[in-house]
Design an enzyme around this catalytic site. Structure first.
Site, PDB file in Angstrom:
ATOM      1  N   GLY A 247     -24.048 -49.279 -57.444  1.00 41.44           N
ATOM      2  CA  GLY A 247     -25.192 -50.128 -57.737  1.00 41.44           C
ATOM      3  C   GLY A 247     -24.767 -51.422 -58.390  1.00 41.44           C
ATOM      4  N   ASP A 365     -37.744 -49.500 -62.834  1.00 39.94           N
ATOM      5  CA  ASP A 365     -37.016 -49.582 -61.554  1.00 39.94           C
ATOM      6  C   ASP A 365     -37.191 -48.289 -60.755  1.00 39.94           C
ATOM      7  OD1 ASP A 365     -35.541 -50.831 -59.625  1.00 39.94           O
ATOM      8  OD2 ASP A 365     -33.600 -50.345 -60.486  1.00 39.94           O
TER       9      ASP A 365
END
Length: 559
Positions: A247, A365
């Site tokens: 990520g 998120d």
């Protein structure tokens, strides 16, 4: 008599005219002499040809003498230049005796340039002089280039002094001692083996200091840890088995816990100051969440421990099988998951959001990529708390949350609360039900257009609270659509005065469940749940607790 007189008068008149013409010719000759470009040679009365030849030879001899004197003057100039260069070199050699510290090193001395060894240039030919001058010049240029190129490495200059002769060895030894204290370099004159000191610009150091000098080989150019299957980390407790994903903040590996003989997941934070601080913040939030859920039943991933490895902060989590994005691609592409799995996953996700609200944390998120499922596909857990924050720490920013799951209050700059997680959860539930993303705007501006296509025009009472409202709406609260001109390819702004609803979630759900064994009521309940979770005003949006009480969720529990 008259005839005689006339003859005399004619004679005198002719004589006067002849005299005038002669005078005129003399004047013209004078004029011509003045205008002549090459004046005539002076006439010397009484000089013969032999005397002229002698004078010519004497003039030639004088010219030769002048030429010889000129060459001598050039030689003198060359000698003076050589002497000045030698003087400079000797001065530079003397200045090296005043060596003080690494920054005052001046390596300007040359071999065989002492006054005793300087040749008598009066006895040398011009070619020898030129060769010597050229050699001296090249030596000086070479040493200057070495000095300029290596001033940032004083130990190299010390080595150069050592090689330059025994004269400067004492000064070089002193310089080495000074440099050792200044830059912590190795003493080149000691009897110990050369061993460079350990240096690392990571935030913290690993316990394994023997190999810390190989830091450049551990990371890639962006600071991610280079994963190697079989690596042993945390004092050989964990063995890396495979890479699970990467990520913005980290990469995640699957590893074997050699002590507990079980599989775990290790999140390896990127090696820079910002990511390190973000990792520490995530650890603190995860500890608060796990402390609020000691029995581990509210579907937030559990942090087991953390440690440092080669400059990287590492977080150890319980092992899960895959993320929800992979589940959708494998089992629900273009049609979504079955109703039973949809109901179970939706309930577990809402339980995790309710726990975060209880602790006072906004995840910020939520999306299928940050939701994990176990190997049996029956348990779901919310993960990746890198963007999470305490409710009182949030600040308006238009790029919080991944764009497709971003709530309107974030785009408009309105103070937000737990409602942003509810909005993201609604987008995720729709995606689980249909296999398609709900809002696919290419920018914040296009996302607002997608919202209004589904929910209608955003009310003025909401817009006036927005910090970034003027980027998308004018003074009349008419929407300013940013689009690309078809002909020029440039972005243009179009004022949209009339907003009409052009989408219906109910139709999308019916199309997705067309061949599924589901009642009309279940579809209607799911549509009602999503409509209430997707209210434009975050304060009027359905809370996670109320969502868990909704008929669609409760009906699944009864079955």
């Amino acid at each position: 008599m008259a005839d005689k007189y006339e003859k005399h008068s004619k004679y005198y008149s002719n004589r006067d005219s002849r005299n005038k013409s002669r005078k005129r010719s003399r004047d013209e000759s004078k004029y011509n002499q003045i205008e002549s470009k090459t004046p005539p040679l002076p006439i010397r009365h009484g000089s013969s040809i032999k005397e002229l030849i002698k004078q010519r030879q004497s003039i030639k001899e004088e010219l030769k003498n002048i030429a010889n004197n000129g060459s001598k003057s050039k030689d003198l100039i060359k000698k003076s230049k050589v002497e000045t260069k030698i003087n400079k070199q000797s001065n530079l050699e003397n200045s090296s005796d005043n060596f003080k510290g690494a920054k005052e090193l001046k390596l300007m001395s040359f071999n065989d340039t002492s006054p005793e060894k300087v040749h008598d240039y009066n006895q040398l030919d011009s070619e020898d002089e030129e060769n010597i001058i050229e050699q001296r010049r090249l030596q000086r240029k070479q040493l200057l280039e070495q000095l300029n190129a290596k001033t940032s490495k004083p130990e190299v200059i010390v080595k150069q002094f050592q090689e330059n002769g025994g004269k400067l060895k004492k000064e070089a030894a002193k310089a080495a001692v000074q440099l050792k204290t200044i830059k912590n370099v190795t003493d080149m004159f000691s009897e110990e083996d050369f061993a460079p000191k350990k240096s690392s610009d990571s935030v913290t150091q690993d316990n394994n200091q023997a190999t810390s000098q190989l830091n450049d080989n551990w990371d890639d150019c962006e600071g991610y840890y280079n994963i190697k299957v079989g690596d042993m980390v945390d004092n050989n407790r964990y063995t890396v088995k495979s890479l699970l994903g990467q990520g913005v903040y980290s990469n995640v590996v699957k590893a074997q816990d050699n002590k507990a003989n079980s599989e775990i997941a290790i999140k390896i934070i990127r090696n820079n100051d910002l990511m390190y601080k973000t990792g520490l913040k995530e650890i603190k939030i995860l500890k608060d969440v796990n402390d609020a859920d000691p029995e581990n039943k509210y579907h937030c991933v559990k942090l087991l421990t953390h440690f440092m490895h080669k400059g990287h902060l590492c977080l150890v989590f319980e092992a899960m099988h895959m993320d929800l994005r992979c589940v959708l691609k494998k089992y629900g592409k273009n049609h979504g998951l079955n109703v039973k799995a949809l109901n179970s996953y939706s309930r577990q996700l809402l339980l995790a959001i309710r726990l975060l609200k209880k602790v006072g944390i906004v995840h910020a998120d939520i999306k299928p990529d940050n939701i994990l499922v176990n190997e049996k596909k029956n348990i779901l857990k919310l993960c990746d708390f890198g963007s999470a924050m305490k409710l009182n720490e949030n600040e308006p920013t238009p790029y919080l949350v991944s764009r497709f799951y971003r709530a309107p209050e974030i785009i408009l700059g309105i103070p937000y609360q737990h409602g942003v997680d509810v909005w993201s959860a609604a987008c995720t539930i729709y995606e689980m039900a249909t296999g398609r993303i709900l809002f696919t705007g290419s920018s914040n501006n296009r996302m607002l257009k997608c919202f209004m296509d589904l929910k209608g025009k955003i009310p003025s009472r909401i817009l006036k609270k927005g910090k970034f409202k003027d980027q998308h709406f004018n003074y009349n609260n008419n929407f300013l659509l940013h689009k690309i001109d078809e002909f020029t390819g440039r972005e243009k702004v179009v004022e949209v005065t009339n907003i009409t609803v052009s989408r219906d979630i109910g139709k999308d759900l019916k199309k997705s469940f067309k061949n599924a064994n589901i009642t009309e009521k279940r579809i209607t309940d799911l549509k009602d749940l999503l409509d209430k979770m997707l209210v434009l005003d975050g304060n009027q949006r359905l809370s996670s607790t109320d969502c868990l009480k909704h008929p669609f969720i409760q009906e699944g529990l009864r079955k």
